[in-house]
Write a protein that holds these residues in place. Sequence first.
Motif, PDB file in Angstrom:
ATOM      1  N   VAL A 162       2.900   8.963   4.282  1.00 25.42           N
ATOM      2  CA  VAL A 162       1.602   8.515   4.794  1.00 25.42           C
ATOM      3  C   VAL A 162       1.741   8.350   6.303  1.00 25.42           C
ATOM      4  O   VAL A 162       2.579   7.583   6.774  1.00 25.42           O
ATOM      5  CB  VAL A 162       1.180   7.170   4.158  1.00 25.42           C
ATOM      6  N   THR A 193       0.843  -1.196   0.000  1.00 31.35           N
ATOM      7  CA  THR A 193       0.000   0.000   0.000  1.00 31.35           C
ATOM      8  C   THR A 193       0.878   1.247   0.000  1.00 31.35           C
ATOM      9  O   THR A 193       0.636   2.206  -0.729  1.00 31.35           O
ATOM     10  CB  THR A 193      -0.907   0.028   1.252  1.00 31.35           C
ATOM     11  N   ASP A 194       1.905   1.214   0.839  1.00 29.03           N
ATOM     12  CA  ASP A 194       2.790   2.363   0.991  1.00 29.03           C
ATOM     13  C   ASP A 194       3.469   2.716  -0.323  1.00 29.03           C
ATOM     14  O   ASP A 194       3.674   3.893  -0.628  1.00 29.03           O
ATOM     15  CB  ASP A 194       3.846   2.039   2.058  1.00 29.03           C
ATOM     16  N   ARG A 210       0.357   7.080   9.831  1.00 29.97           N
ATOM     17  CA  ARG A 210      -0.548   6.053  10.359  1.00 29.97           C
ATOM     18  C   ARG A 210      -0.432   6.053  11.889  1.00 29.97           C
ATOM     19  O   ARG A 210       0.208   5.179  12.465  1.00 29.97           O
ATOM     20  CB  ARG A 210      -0.161   4.675   9.821  1.00 29.97           C
TER      21      ARG A 210
END
Length: 388
Positions: free
Chosen positions: A312, A304-305, A314
């Motif tokens: 991003v 995903t990253d 988290r």
Amino acid sequence: MKEIILIKNGELALKGLNRKNFESLLIKNMKRRLEDVGNFKFTACQSTITVEGDENSDMSKAFERLRYVFGIAGLSIAAVAEKNMESILNTATEYLEDELLVAKTFKVTAKRSDKSFSLKSPEICMETGGHILSKFPHLKVDVHNPDLIVTVEVRDFGVYIHGNQLKGAGGMPVGSSGKAALLVSGGIDSPVAGWMMSKRGLQLIGIHFAAPPYTSELAEKKVCMLTQKVAKYSGRIKLYIVEFTKIQECIKDNCPEDLFTLIMRRLMMKTAEKIAIKEDCGAMITGESLAQVASQTLKALACTDDAATIPVFRPCIGMDKNEIIEISRKIDAFETSILPYEDCCTVFTPKHPKTKPTLQEVKEAESAVDFDSMIQEAVENTRFILID
Ligand code: ATP
Ligand code: MG
């Protein structure tokens, strides 16, 4: 009785040369938050900002609003007394009557920034304490752990008297760290993630992926309500709604089932990033937490990253669900988060998602379709709602 609000700006007092900028940003944020409750004057002096309202201002409402503004360590609402002991004593017992009645123990503290005032701080404490004891004989003095601390602040323009200081929302003024895009679903985690990062000074925009007709208007309403819970702290959030149905159907028709969720997450990232950059955001925020679901294993997160080029954040990554729920309750989002509306992620959930995908196989699966042009189309067709 004239009242004034005293704001203690915690962490930002430590920021050296930047202090002035942080302070004016905090004042700007407070002003905006109080726009519809009156006319207010803000004055910064050392680590306190005073908030004065005119006769049309609702001070209790203002105080309530300011409890949710990031960058404030503590706040109190105080009565303004004249600069003589008689006024101080009368104001203290009248203004704090309700609190003095329920308290069992108390102490008085005094601060004297106006050094021309005839009494010194210990004398102010003695006199005020004595007067309170004579009016409220049930009280006992406890200097270590009192129920109520009566504070008398002798300042240049008047004397401020207040009871216990309330804890503020803490953190940094919103905007002091820049701007980021929160990927907000209808679940528990993403509003918590947004709240946590906004607390660190990020201004937020929101991005929500909907899949009508699989997802309903009620589901969208729920996302708006959740965004509003965060906006109560962060200030206004521009919430983008992206229609993801076509892309999701295309994944379903063309990609291996065990990679559905992961490919969808990557395409969400790519789409969100385009909106984020257009909106001048320096980062994206998700509510992902390591090992919570199949799409949040280390390998899945790495895939995903890879889809994002900007950072991003988290903030829930190391938190247990219970810890996330604790914050969710604290910000009053939990009861909304558990309302049972479908999310676009749950519409096409595979039975056996891969927990150890490799980036190579995911990219290969993705290349079956020209997703880039579909993403472009989705971005062009977004709409937004302003959430206050
Ligand atoms: P949440 O409780 O926040 O919904 P979750 O545990 O359900 O999270 P996922 O569904 O895997 O986890 O989503 C992980 C993160 O991806 C979410 O926290 C959110 O930031 C983002 N996300 C998921 N679905 C959506 C959506 N429909 N729109 C926008 N962002 C989403
Ligand atoms: Mg979710």
